[in-house]
Design a protein around this motif. Structure first.
Motif, PDB file in Angstrom:
ATOM      1  N   HIS A  38      -1.015  -4.691  -6.126  1.00 24.17           N
ATOM      2  CA  HIS A  38      -0.849  -6.057  -6.613  1.00 24.17           C
ATOM      3  C   HIS A  38       0.607  -6.421  -6.902  1.00 24.17           C
ATOM      4  O   HIS A  38       0.880  -7.404  -7.569  1.00 24.17           O
ATOM      5  N   GLY A  39       1.553  -5.627  -6.381  1.00 21.63           N
ATOM      6  CA  GLY A  39       2.967  -5.979  -6.425  1.00 21.63           C
ATOM      7  C   GLY A  39       3.291  -6.904  -5.262  1.00 21.63           C
ATOM      8  O   GLY A  39       2.411  -7.288  -4.488  1.00 21.63           O
ATOM      9  N   ARG A  40       4.551  -7.250  -5.112  1.00 21.00           N
ATOM     10  CA  ARG A  40       4.975  -8.120  -4.004  1.00 21.00           C
ATOM     11  C   ARG A  40       5.039  -7.294  -2.723  1.00 21.00           C
ATOM     12  O   ARG A  40       5.765  -6.322  -2.641  1.00 21.00           O
ATOM     13  N   GLN A  41       4.287  -7.688  -1.707  1.00 23.62           N
ATOM     14  CA  GLN A  41       4.174  -6.914  -0.476  1.00 23.62           C
ATOM     15  C   GLN A  41       5.219  -7.373   0.538  1.00 23.62           C
ATOM     16  O   GLN A  41       5.013  -8.304   1.290  1.00 23.62           O
ATOM     17  N   THR A  42       6.353  -6.670   0.557  1.00 22.35           N
ATOM     18  CA  THR A  42       7.395  -6.913   1.549  1.00 22.35           C
ATOM     19  C   THR A  42       7.277  -5.851   2.637  1.00 22.35           C
ATOM     20  O   THR A  42       6.480  -4.916   2.525  1.00 22.35           O
ATOM     21  N   THR A  43       8.089  -5.974   3.673  1.00 18.01           N
ATOM     22  CA  THR A  43       8.089  -4.962   4.730  1.00 18.01           C
ATOM     23  C   THR A  43       8.456  -3.598   4.155  1.00 18.01           C
ATOM     24  O   THR A  43       7.805  -2.595   4.450  1.00 18.01           O
ATOM     25  N   GLU A  44       9.491  -3.555   3.331  1.00 19.93           N
ATOM     26  CA  GLU A  44       9.896  -2.287   2.701  1.00 19.93           C
ATOM     27  C   GLU A  44       8.765  -1.714   1.861  1.00 19.93           C
ATOM     28  O   GLU A  44       8.503  -0.510   1.882  1.00 19.93           O
ATOM     29  N   HIS A  45       8.089  -2.567   1.119  1.00 16.49           N
ATOM     30  CA  HIS A  45       6.983  -2.133   0.270  1.00 16.49           C
ATOM     31  C   HIS A  45       5.881  -1.481   1.104  1.00 16.49           C
ATOM     32  O   HIS A  45       5.387  -0.410   0.769  1.00 16.49           O
ATOM     33  N   VAL A  46       5.522  -2.109   2.214  1.00 19.97           N
ATOM     34  CA  VAL A  46       4.462  -1.588   3.074  1.00 19.97           C
ATOM     35  C   VAL A  46       4.865  -0.250   3.693  1.00 19.97           C
ATOM     36  O   VAL A  46       4.085   0.700   3.732  1.00 19.97           O
ATOM     37  N   LEU A  47       6.095  -0.159   4.171  1.00 26.75           N
ATOM     38  CA  LEU A  47       6.514   1.024   4.912  1.00 26.75           C
ATOM     39  C   LEU A  47       6.888   2.214   4.036  1.00 26.75           C
ATOM     40  O   LEU A  47       6.821   3.347   4.496  1.00 26.75           O
ATOM     41  N   SER A  48       7.288   1.970   2.766  1.00 24.47           N
ATOM     42  CA  SER A  48       7.740   3.141   2.015  1.00 24.47           C
ATOM     43  C   SER A  48       7.677   3.090   0.500  1.00 24.47           C
ATOM     44  O   SER A  48       7.971   4.092  -0.132  1.00 24.47           O
ATOM     45  N   SER A  49       7.306   1.993  -0.120  1.00 24.33           N
ATOM     46  CA  SER A  49       7.456   1.997  -1.575  1.00 24.33           C
ATOM     47  C   SER A  49       6.255   1.541  -2.388  1.00 24.33           C
ATOM     48  O   SER A  49       6.391   1.276  -3.575  1.00 24.33           O
ATOM     49  N   CYS A  50       5.081   1.459  -1.812  1.00 19.36           N
ATOM     50  CA  CYS A  50       3.894   1.120  -2.597  1.00 19.36           C
ATOM     51  C   CYS A  50       3.473   2.362  -3.386  1.00 19.36           C
ATOM     52  O   CYS A  50       3.174   3.405  -2.810  1.00 19.36           O
ATOM     53  N   LYS A  51       3.447   2.249  -4.693  1.00 22.90           N
ATOM     54  CA  LYS A  51       3.135   3.405  -5.552  1.00 22.90           C
ATOM     55  C   LYS A  51       1.706   3.906  -5.341  1.00 22.90           C
ATOM     56  O   LYS A  51       1.453   5.104  -5.402  1.00 22.90           O
ATOM     57  N   VAL A  52       0.771   3.010  -5.080  1.00 24.06           N
ATOM     58  CA  VAL A  52      -0.619   3.419  -4.856  1.00 24.06           C
ATOM     59  C   VAL A  52      -0.732   4.192  -3.537  1.00 24.06           C
ATOM     60  O   VAL A  52      -1.351   5.253  -3.474  1.00 24.06           O
ATOM     61  N   ALA A  53      -0.112   3.681  -2.483  1.00 21.26           N
ATOM     62  CA  ALA A  53      -0.135   4.385  -1.196  1.00 21.26           C
ATOM     63  C   ALA A  53       0.532   5.745  -1.325  1.00 21.26           C
ATOM     64  O   ALA A  53       0.068   6.729  -0.744  1.00 21.26           O
TER      65      ALA A  53
END
Length: 109
Positions: A38-53
Protein backbone atom coordinates in the motif's frame (compact mmCIF):
# COMPACT_ATOMS: atom_id res chain seq x y z
CA UNK A 1 18.15 -10.20 -27.55
CA UNK A 2 14.40 -10.62 -28.00
CA UNK A 3 12.48 -7.44 -28.95
CA UNK A 4 10.24 -7.66 -25.86
CA UNK A 5 13.28 -7.77 -23.56
CA UNK A 6 14.81 -4.77 -25.29
CA UNK A 7 11.50 -2.93 -24.99
CA UNK A 8 11.31 -3.74 -21.26
CA UNK A 9 14.87 -2.52 -20.67
CA UNK A 10 14.33 0.74 -22.51
CA UNK A 11 10.98 1.38 -20.84
CA UNK A 12 12.42 0.64 -17.38
CA UNK A 13 15.37 3.00 -17.90
CA UNK A 14 13.09 5.85 -18.98
CA UNK A 15 10.42 5.12 -16.32
CA UNK A 16 7.79 4.20 -18.89
CA UNK A 17 6.61 0.88 -17.42
CA UNK A 18 2.95 0.76 -16.35
CA UNK A 19 3.48 1.08 -12.61
CA UNK A 20 0.50 2.38 -10.68
CA UNK A 21 2.21 5.77 -10.23
CA UNK A 22 2.66 6.07 -14.01
CA UNK A 23 -0.90 4.90 -14.68
CA UNK A 24 -2.16 7.69 -12.39
CA UNK A 25 0.07 10.18 -14.21
CA UNK A 26 -1.31 8.98 -17.55
CA UNK A 27 -4.93 9.23 -16.31
CA UNK A 28 -5.56 5.46 -16.37
CA UNK A 29 -5.89 4.90 -12.58
CA UNK A 30 -7.00 6.89 -9.56
CA UNK A 31 -4.53 5.65 -6.93
CA UNK A 32 -0.77 4.90 -7.15
CA UNK A 33 -0.75 2.38 -4.31
CA UNK A 34 1.06 -0.97 -4.33
CA UNK A 35 -1.36 -3.89 -3.85
CA UNK A 36 1.13 -5.64 -1.56
CA UNK A 37 2.33 -2.92 0.83
CA UNK A 38 0.00 0.00 0.00
CA UNK A 39 2.98 2.32 -0.56
CA UNK A 40 3.47 4.35 -3.74
CA UNK A 41 4.09 1.89 -6.58
CA UNK A 42 6.81 3.31 -8.83
CA UNK A 43 9.00 1.39 -11.26
CA UNK A 44 11.80 1.30 -8.68
CA UNK A 45 9.36 0.09 -6.04
CA UNK A 46 8.15 -2.78 -8.23
CA UNK A 47 11.62 -3.88 -9.34
CA UNK A 48 13.51 -3.68 -6.06
CA UNK A 49 12.10 -1.94 -3.02
CA UNK A 50 8.69 -3.27 -1.96
CA UNK A 51 9.17 -4.44 1.63
CA UNK A 52 6.41 -7.06 1.38
CA UNK A 53 7.88 -8.58 -1.80
CA UNK A 54 11.28 -8.58 -0.13
CA UNK A 55 9.96 -10.35 2.98
CA UNK A 56 8.23 -12.97 0.79
CA UNK A 57 11.52 -13.60 -1.08
CA UNK A 58 10.00 -12.62 -4.43
CA UNK A 59 13.19 -10.78 -5.42
CA UNK A 60 15.30 -13.79 -4.43
CA UNK A 61 13.21 -16.03 -6.68
CA UNK A 62 13.54 -13.59 -9.60
CA UNK A 63 17.29 -13.23 -8.98
CA UNK A 64 17.75 -17.01 -8.98
CA UNK A 65 15.75 -17.41 -12.21
CA UNK A 66 17.97 -14.84 -13.93
CA UNK A 67 21.09 -16.68 -12.74
CA UNK A 68 19.68 -20.02 -13.92
CA UNK A 69 19.00 -18.52 -17.35
CA UNK A 70 22.53 -17.12 -17.54
CA UNK A 71 24.02 -20.47 -16.51
CA UNK A 72 21.93 -22.21 -19.17
CA UNK A 73 23.03 -19.82 -21.93
CA UNK A 74 26.69 -20.10 -20.92
CA UNK A 75 26.51 -23.89 -20.70
CA UNK A 76 24.86 -24.11 -24.11
CA UNK A 77 27.56 -21.88 -25.59
CA UNK A 78 30.20 -24.17 -24.08
CA UNK A 79 28.48 -27.25 -25.51
CA UNK A 80 27.08 -28.53 -22.19
CA UNK A 81 23.35 -28.90 -22.71
CA UNK A 82 22.39 -30.14 -19.22
CA UNK A 83 24.65 -28.39 -16.69
CA UNK A 84 24.70 -30.00 -13.23
CA UNK A 85 22.99 -27.98 -10.51
CA UNK A 86 24.99 -27.39 -7.32
CA UNK A 87 23.73 -29.01 -4.14
CA UNK A 88 23.65 -25.63 -2.40
CA UNK A 89 23.06 -21.97 -3.17
CA UNK A 90 25.12 -19.08 -1.81
CA UNK A 91 23.27 -15.88 -0.97
CA UNK A 92 24.81 -12.68 0.33
CA UNK A 93 22.71 -11.05 3.01
CA UNK A 94 22.05 -7.33 3.19
CA UNK A 95 24.95 -6.89 5.64
CA UNK A 96 27.33 -8.76 3.33
CA UNK A 97 27.55 -12.05 5.25
CA UNK A 98 27.30 -15.24 3.23
CA UNK A 99 24.28 -17.48 3.82
CA UNK A 100 24.31 -21.06 2.55
CA UNK A 101 21.06 -22.76 1.69
CA UNK A 102 20.96 -26.45 0.80
CA UNK A 103 18.97 -27.26 -2.32
CA UNK A 104 16.00 -29.55 -1.68
CA UNK A 105 16.09 -33.04 -3.20
CA UNK A 106 12.64 -32.53 -4.75
CA UNK A 107 13.82 -29.76 -7.08
CA UNK A 108 14.39 -31.06 -10.56
CA UNK A 109 15.35 -28.89 -13.53
Amino acid sequence: MAPLRISFLIRSVYNLLPSNANLVRWGKKDHPTCPLCHGRQTTEHVLSSCKVALSQERYTWRHNRVLQELASVISTAKGQFNPPLPSFTIFTTEGGAKKWRRRSNTAST
